[in-house]
Scaffold this active site. Structure first.
Site: not given
Ligand code: GLN
Length: 240
Positions: A95, A192
């Site tokens: 992510c 995740h």
């Molecule tokens: N801030 C980034 C997004 O929303 C990463 C989010 C995350 O790592 N869950 O795209």
């Protein structure tokens, strides 16, 4: 420490570690131990000396603010990370770290965070969050299951292989059906959940690459993944 010690490094656990991403580190550690290897586990947080002898690197997601906090340090260690990736060191980037492994991430607020260019991908903050259970098909790993929550919209450059094709969920951008990115032994993904406990094929790819690179061969007996299989079935059957 035995001479069968694998150095597992978690990138930015303080700032980039959400939705259970720590489970990826734990899965790699436990599986390595069951395969008969000792594990030296290190954290790399901003300002730390970079552990250049890392055998396997793993890093998770974070809020935009977490990405801002690690970004300067990531640029500092970028030359080493790029060289290690090209040299076959396995890495898992989830992510927020996936986004920073690309060329850049332009946030919804209009700021630009430079990436480290290991992956030919670019991310822009989108107007909605892409949230929910996700299932994809990967040519290397078969069905991969997890959970996504991001507003970043990631597009692959020409020639950049995705991790897989989305069967349920949004993936990189909700438009072209791709999810994640793959190069060398780098696996990058929005998943995740955490990802690795339910996807032992991905965990074992990373482990095999690390062990073969360090010790020449990986010939351990397969582990009993009955419970992981059941968790995969439940996860894959969940509604979006
Ligand atoms: N801030 C980034 C997004 O929303 C990463 C989010 C995350 O790592 N869950 O795209």
């Amino acid at each position: 420490m035995t001479d069968r010690t694998v150095h597992l490094v978690q990138l930015y656990p303080r700032d980039m570690n959400i939705y259970g991403d720590w489970g990826n580190t734990l899965t790699l550690k436990r599986r390595l131990e069951k395969y008969g290897y000792a594990v030296r586990l290190s954290d790399h947080d901003p300002g730390d000396p970079f552990p250049a002898d890392a055998d396997l690197l793993v890093g998770g997601g974070g809020q935009d603010s977490g990405q801002f906090r690690v970004q300067e340090d990531l640029q500092r260690i970028a030359p080493e990370l790029r060289a290690m990736a090209a040299d076959g060191v396995p890495m898992l980037a989830i992510c927020g770290l996936y986004q920073l492994f690309g060329h850049e991430f332009r946030t919804g607020a209009g700021e630009t965070l430079p990436g480290i260019g290991i992956l030919d991908v670019t991310t822009v903050g989108g107007p909605t969050r892409l949230i929910g259970n996700i299932v994809l098909e990967s040519p290397e790993f078969g069905t991969v299951v997890g959970y996504e929550n991001h507003s970043g919209i990631t597009r692959l450059g020409p020639g950049q292989a995705p991790l897989g094709t989305v069967r349920k969920g949004a993936g990189n951008n909700g438009e072209d059906g791709t999810e994640g990115a793959r190069v060398h032994h780098v696996v990058a993904s929005y998943l995740h959940g955490s990802m690795l406990p339910k996807n032992p094929a991905v965990a074992d790819h990373l482990i095999r690459a690390a062990v073969e690179r360090r010790f020449g061969t990986f010939d351990a007996e397969p582990l009993d993944d009955t419970l992981a299989e059941r968790a995969r079935e439940v996860a894959a059957a969940r509604p979006r």
